[in-house]
Design a protein around this motif. Structure first.
Motif, PDB file in Angstrom:
ATOM      1  N   LEU A 310      -6.255   1.328  14.334  1.00 16.69           N
ATOM      2  CA  LEU A 310      -6.873   0.004  14.268  1.00 16.69           C
ATOM      3  C   LEU A 310      -5.845  -1.063  13.896  1.00 16.69           C
ATOM      4  O   LEU A 310      -5.890  -2.188  14.422  1.00 16.69           O
ATOM      5  CB  LEU A 310      -8.026   0.010  13.257  1.00 16.69           C
ATOM      6  CG  LEU A 310      -9.215   0.922  13.613  1.00 16.69           C
ATOM      7  CD1 LEU A 310     -10.300   0.829  12.538  1.00 16.69           C
ATOM      8  CD2 LEU A 310      -9.781   0.564  14.988  1.00 16.69           C
ATOM      9  N   LEU A 311      -4.938  -0.713  13.008  1.00 14.63           N
ATOM     10  CA  LEU A 311      -3.890  -1.662  12.625  1.00 14.63           C
ATOM     11  C   LEU A 311      -2.984  -1.966  13.816  1.00 14.63           C
ATOM     12  O   LEU A 311      -2.603  -3.125  14.036  1.00 14.63           O
ATOM     13  CB  LEU A 311      -3.075  -1.085  11.457  1.00 14.63           C
ATOM     14  CG  LEU A 311      -2.018  -2.008  10.847  1.00 14.63           C
ATOM     15  CD1 LEU A 311      -2.665  -3.260  10.282  1.00 14.63           C
ATOM     16  CD2 LEU A 311      -1.243  -1.274   9.764  1.00 14.63           C
ATOM     17  N   GLU A 312      -2.632  -0.960  14.583  1.00 13.48           N
ATOM     18  CA  GLU A 312      -1.801  -1.155  15.773  1.00 13.48           C
ATOM     19  C   GLU A 312      -2.529  -2.033  16.792  1.00 13.48           C
ATOM     20  O   GLU A 312      -1.912  -2.874  17.465  1.00 13.48           O
ATOM     21  CB  GLU A 312      -1.445   0.200  16.399  1.00 13.48           C
ATOM     22  CG  GLU A 312      -0.479   0.114  17.560  1.00 13.48           C
ATOM     23  CD  GLU A 312       0.890  -0.383  17.154  1.00 13.48           C
ATOM     24  OE1 GLU A 312       1.609  -0.897  18.033  1.00 13.48           O
ATOM     25  OE2 GLU A 312       1.256  -0.266  15.964  1.00 13.48           O
ATOM     26  N   ALA A 316      -1.147  -5.618  18.169  1.00 10.14           N
ATOM     27  CA  ALA A 316      -0.997  -5.893  19.599  1.00 10.14           C
ATOM     28  C   ALA A 316      -1.864  -7.075  20.020  1.00 10.14           C
ATOM     29  O   ALA A 316      -1.463  -7.890  20.865  1.00 10.14           O
ATOM     30  CB  ALA A 316      -1.371  -4.647  20.407  1.00 10.14           C
ATOM     31  N   TYR A 317      -3.053  -7.205  19.426  1.00 11.91           N
ATOM     32  CA  TYR A 317      -3.970  -8.299  19.761  1.00 11.91           C
ATOM     33  C   TYR A 317      -3.354  -9.652  19.420  1.00 11.91           C
ATOM     34  O   TYR A 317      -3.348 -10.578  20.243  1.00 11.91           O
ATOM     35  CB  TYR A 317      -5.279  -8.086  19.001  1.00 11.91           C
ATOM     36  CG  TYR A 317      -6.328  -9.141  19.240  1.00 11.91           C
ATOM     37  CD1 TYR A 317      -6.999  -9.226  20.458  1.00 11.91           C
ATOM     38  CD2 TYR A 317      -6.671 -10.042  18.230  1.00 11.91           C
ATOM     39  CE1 TYR A 317      -7.977 -10.194  20.671  1.00 11.91           C
ATOM     40  CE2 TYR A 317      -7.649 -11.000  18.428  1.00 11.91           C
ATOM     41  CZ  TYR A 317      -8.295 -11.082  19.653  1.00 11.91           C
ATOM     42  OH  TYR A 317      -9.268 -12.040  19.858  1.00 11.91           O
ATOM     43  N   PHE A 318      -2.791  -9.766  18.218  1.00 12.62           N
ATOM     44  CA  PHE A 318      -2.185 -11.036  17.824  1.00 12.62           C
ATOM     45  C   PHE A 318      -0.874 -11.289  18.586  1.00 12.62           C
ATOM     46  O   PHE A 318      -0.571 -12.421  18.946  1.00 12.62           O
ATOM     47  CB  PHE A 318      -1.948 -11.053  16.314  1.00 12.62           C
ATOM     48  CG  PHE A 318      -3.210 -11.101  15.507  1.00 12.62           C
ATOM     49  CD1 PHE A 318      -4.138 -12.116  15.708  1.00 12.62           C
ATOM     50  CD2 PHE A 318      -3.496 -10.126  14.559  1.00 12.62           C
ATOM     51  CE1 PHE A 318      -5.318 -12.172  14.963  1.00 12.62           C
ATOM     52  CE2 PHE A 318      -4.658 -10.164  13.820  1.00 12.62           C
ATOM     53  CZ  PHE A 318      -5.582 -11.185  14.028  1.00 12.62           C
ATOM     54  N   THR A 325      -7.392  -8.441  27.416  1.00 12.61           N
ATOM     55  CA  THR A 325      -6.792  -7.779  28.581  1.00 12.61           C
ATOM     56  C   THR A 325      -5.295  -7.545  28.363  1.00 12.61           C
ATOM     57  O   THR A 325      -4.765  -6.479  28.718  1.00 12.61           O
ATOM     58  CB  THR A 325      -7.009  -8.618  29.851  1.00 12.61           C
ATOM     59  OG1 THR A 325      -6.549  -9.963  29.622  1.00 12.61           O
ATOM     60  CG2 THR A 325      -8.478  -8.646  30.231  1.00 12.61           C
ATOM     61  N   ALA A 326      -4.614  -8.546  27.798  1.00  8.37           N
ATOM     62  CA  ALA A 326      -3.181  -8.390  27.520  1.00  8.37           C
ATOM     63  C   ALA A 326      -2.958  -7.327  26.452  1.00  8.37           C
ATOM     64  O   ALA A 326      -1.990  -6.562  26.502  1.00  8.37           O
ATOM     65  CB  ALA A 326      -2.587  -9.722  27.080  1.00  8.37           C
ATOM     66  N   THR A 327      -3.868  -7.267  25.483  1.00 12.34           N
ATOM     67  CA  THR A 327      -3.780  -6.250  24.438  1.00 12.34           C
ATOM     68  C   THR A 327      -3.931  -4.855  25.028  1.00 12.34           C
ATOM     69  O   THR A 327      -3.191  -3.924  24.691  1.00 12.34           O
ATOM     70  CB  THR A 327      -4.854  -6.477  23.361  1.00 12.34           C
ATOM     71  OG1 THR A 327      -4.743  -7.799  22.849  1.00 12.34           O
ATOM     72  CG2 THR A 327      -4.726  -5.475  22.233  1.00 12.34           C
ATOM     73  N   LEU A 331      -1.193  -1.813  24.991  1.00  9.38           N
ATOM     74  CA  LEU A 331      -1.482  -0.532  24.351  1.00  9.38           C
ATOM     75  C   LEU A 331      -1.708   0.596  25.360  1.00  9.38           C
ATOM     76  O   LEU A 331      -1.862   1.759  24.957  1.00  9.38           O
ATOM     77  CB  LEU A 331      -2.717  -0.667  23.462  1.00  9.38           C
ATOM     78  CG  LEU A 331      -2.598  -1.584  22.243  1.00  9.38           C
ATOM     79  CD1 LEU A 331      -3.949  -1.709  21.541  1.00  9.38           C
ATOM     80  CD2 LEU A 331      -1.540  -1.069  21.275  1.00  9.38           C
ATOM     81  N   HIS A 332      -1.779   0.233  26.659  1.00 11.00           N
ATOM     82  CA  HIS A 332      -2.035   1.221  27.719  1.00 11.00           C
ATOM     83  C   HIS A 332      -3.402   1.903  27.534  1.00 11.00           C
ATOM     84  O   HIS A 332      -3.537   3.123  27.645  1.00 11.00           O
ATOM     85  CB  HIS A 332      -0.916   2.276  27.768  1.00 11.00           C
ATOM     86  CG  HIS A 332       0.452   1.698  27.890  1.00 11.00           C
ATOM     87  ND1 HIS A 332       0.892   1.076  29.041  1.00 11.00           N
ATOM     88  CD2 HIS A 332       1.474   1.628  26.998  1.00 11.00           C
ATOM     89  CE1 HIS A 332       2.138   0.646  28.861  1.00 11.00           C
ATOM     90  NE2 HIS A 332       2.516   0.971  27.621  1.00 11.00           N
ATOM     91  N   VAL A 333      -4.384   1.082  27.215  1.00 10.60           N
ATOM     92  CA  VAL A 333      -5.768   1.571  27.099  1.00 10.60           C
ATOM     93  C   VAL A 333      -6.662   0.613  27.875  1.00 10.60           C
ATOM     94  O   VAL A 333      -6.229  -0.430  28.366  1.00 10.60           O
ATOM     95  CB  VAL A 333      -6.220   1.655  25.616  1.00 10.60           C
ATOM     96  CG1 VAL A 333      -5.372   2.644  24.847  1.00 10.60           C
ATOM     97  CG2 VAL A 333      -6.194   0.275  24.968  1.00 10.60           C
ATOM     98  N   GLY A 334      -7.951   0.948  27.970  1.00 16.00           N
ATOM     99  CA  GLY A 334      -8.889   0.082  28.654  1.00 16.00           C
ATOM    100  C   GLY A 334      -9.336  -1.086  27.802  1.00 16.00           C
ATOM    101  O   GLY A 334      -9.269  -1.047  26.563  1.00 16.00           O
ATOM    102  N   VAL A 335      -9.813  -2.138  28.469  1.00 13.51           N
ATOM    103  CA  VAL A 335     -10.279  -3.326  27.749  1.00 13.51           C
ATOM    104  C   VAL A 335     -11.474  -2.971  26.863  1.00 13.51           C
ATOM    105  O   VAL A 335     -11.608  -3.484  25.743  1.00 13.51           O
ATOM    106  CB  VAL A 335     -10.665  -4.437  28.753  1.00 13.51           C
ATOM    107  CG1 VAL A 335     -11.258  -5.645  28.019  1.00 13.51           C
ATOM    108  CG2 VAL A 335      -9.452  -4.862  29.566  1.00 13.51           C
ATOM    109  N   ARG A 336     -12.367  -2.076  27.347  1.00 14.74           N
ATOM    110  CA  ARG A 336     -13.524  -1.681  26.541  1.00 14.74           C
ATOM    111  C   ARG A 336     -13.093  -0.998  25.251  1.00 14.74           C
ATOM    112  O   ARG A 336     -13.728  -1.174  24.202  1.00 14.74           O
ATOM    113  CB  ARG A 336     -14.426  -0.751  27.351  1.00 14.74           C
ATOM    114  CG  ARG A 336     -15.125  -1.449  28.516  1.00 14.74           C
ATOM    115  CD  ARG A 336     -16.047  -0.494  29.251  1.00 14.74           C
ATOM    116  NE  ARG A 336     -17.120  -0.001  28.387  1.00 14.74           N
ATOM    117  CZ  ARG A 336     -18.028   0.882  28.769  1.00 14.74           C
ATOM    118  NH1 ARG A 336     -17.988   1.393  29.995  1.00 14.74           N
ATOM    119  NH2 ARG A 336     -18.969   1.278  27.930  1.00 14.74           N
TER     120      ARG A 336
END
Length: 383
Positions: A310-312, A316-318, A325-327, A331-336
């Motif tokens: 969650l911290l990572e 990445a979000y900030f 979408t950029a996050t 992170l190489h994961v889905g937007v959901r």
């Protein structure tokens, strides 16, 4: 038939003139040794060779060019030849040949000993100069030693410490070393006057006048060129400060922003302390920022598997401009998945990313956590 006389002083004077005025004293004991070898047809012993090496060492310390020392010895050899006892006293061709071979052998070994002594003295001088330079660089960047002495020594390296200076540091995948290929290339390629290139703790350091334009860009470009694009590179640029203490301050700023860039995974290759002052302010009171991190992010410890994921995601979000979408791409994961995690963070912490004040608190705490190594290196708010 009159036998020519072997006159040491006359031959030495003629050799000096033939070598362009190199003082005859740099022949040392060469002529007597040559005369002895011509008589005995033997070899120069270790003591004789040691004296020739000493002659070369002395010439190097006195600043006499090696070419000049060799030139006067070669001139003395051919000028002495007709009057050397072994040549004059030869009665048969074989005797003359034997004497000649011994003379040339001695001349060759003598020249070799001269060069050995000269080069050894040069190596010792280079090591001494390197030690003096290393000591100065350490004193300059750490603020050690007597201030007046540091200022006085700085002039020798092209620095006028009364003026303002800024410091740039470069960090790559491997540490930099004094005299290494990158340091040599950058020092030769920098076209800014009064710049000092050195290394400190594996970093490549550039100390430059504060008024010089384009120093940081030129430094980064030269380092990148020397690395050949094969390694990661991060350059930190401190602000310009006046006086010897200003160099120390600028160096610490530059080193700090390089560390910030590494910890925060900033994409910029060149980082400026003037643009990252907020991070330095953030860490000025480590106890306060640690308390903020624990208060805001501490509830993430309750997440299954701990707070790391969650911290990572928050980081990445900030770092992605708060764009889901950029996050996700970062992170190489889905937007959901990103959306789910952000919702989980809000439920655990009670901080709403849609609320500007609460979002700012989360972002500040996230930066602080990355800088402090939380939670791994942070056991309590007061540490």
């Amino acid at each position: 038939m009159t036998v020519p006389e072997f006159d040491l002083e006359e031959i030495a004077a003629r050799a000096s003139a033939d070598a362009g005025g190199v003082p005859a004293r740099w022949l040392g004991e060469y002529l007597p040794l040559l005369a002895q070898v011509s008589r005995t047809q033997g070899h120069l012993d270790s003591a004789a060779l040691a004296r020739m090496r000493e002659c070369g060492e002395t010439a190097a310390r006195d600043g006499i060019p090696l070419r000049a020392v060799i030139d006067v010895h070669l001139s003395a050899t051919w000028l002495a030849w007709p009057t050397l006892p072994g040549i004059v006293g030869a009665r048969r061709a074989q005797e003359l040949r034997s004497a000649g071979e011994a003379i040339f052998r001695a001349a060759d070994r003598s020249a070799g000993a001269l060069v050995e002594g000269y080069e050894e003295a040069q190596r010792l001088e280079i090591r001494r100069e390197e030690a003096v330079r290393r000591e100065f660089v350490d004193d300059l960047l750490q603020g050690r030693g007597d201030l007046g002495t540091v200022v006085e020594r700085a002039g020798r390296f092209g620095l006028r410490l009364a003026a303002a200076h800024l410091v740039c540091v470069a960090e790559a995948g491997r540490p930099f070393h004094d005299g290494g290929p990158v340091a040599r290339h950058v020092e030769a390629a920098m076209d800014v006057r009064d710049v000092l290139i050195a290394t400190k703790d594996g970093l490549l350091v550039c100390v430059a006048p504060g008024h010089a334009d384009g120093v940081s860009e030129a430094f980064a470009a030269r380092v990148r060129q020397a690395l050949g694009g094969e390694e990661s590179l991060r350059v930190g640029v401190g602000r310009a400060h006046e006086g010897p203490g200003g160099v120390v301050r600028s160096f610490e700023e530059a080193r700090s922003v390089v560390e910030f860039g590494r910890l925060l995974e900033l994409e910029q290759e060149v980082l400026y302390a003037s643009e990252l002052l907020v991070l330095q302010v953030l860490l000025r009171d480590r106890a306060a920022i640690a308390e903020l991190v624990e208060a805001v992010l501490g509830p993430l410890r309750a997440a299954r598997g701990g707070p790391a994921t969650l911290l990572e995601t928050l980081f990445a979000y900030f770092a992605s401009g708060a764009v889901a979408t950029a996050t996700a791409s970062r992170l190489h994961v889905g937007v959901r998945t990103v959306t789910y995690r952000l919702g989980r963070i809000q439920r655990l912490t009670g901080y709403d990313l849609g609320n500007p004040i609460q979002r700012h608190a989360l972002e500040t705490a996230t930066l602080g956590a990355r800088l402090l190594g939380w939670p791994g290196a942070q056991s309590s708010p007061g540490t």
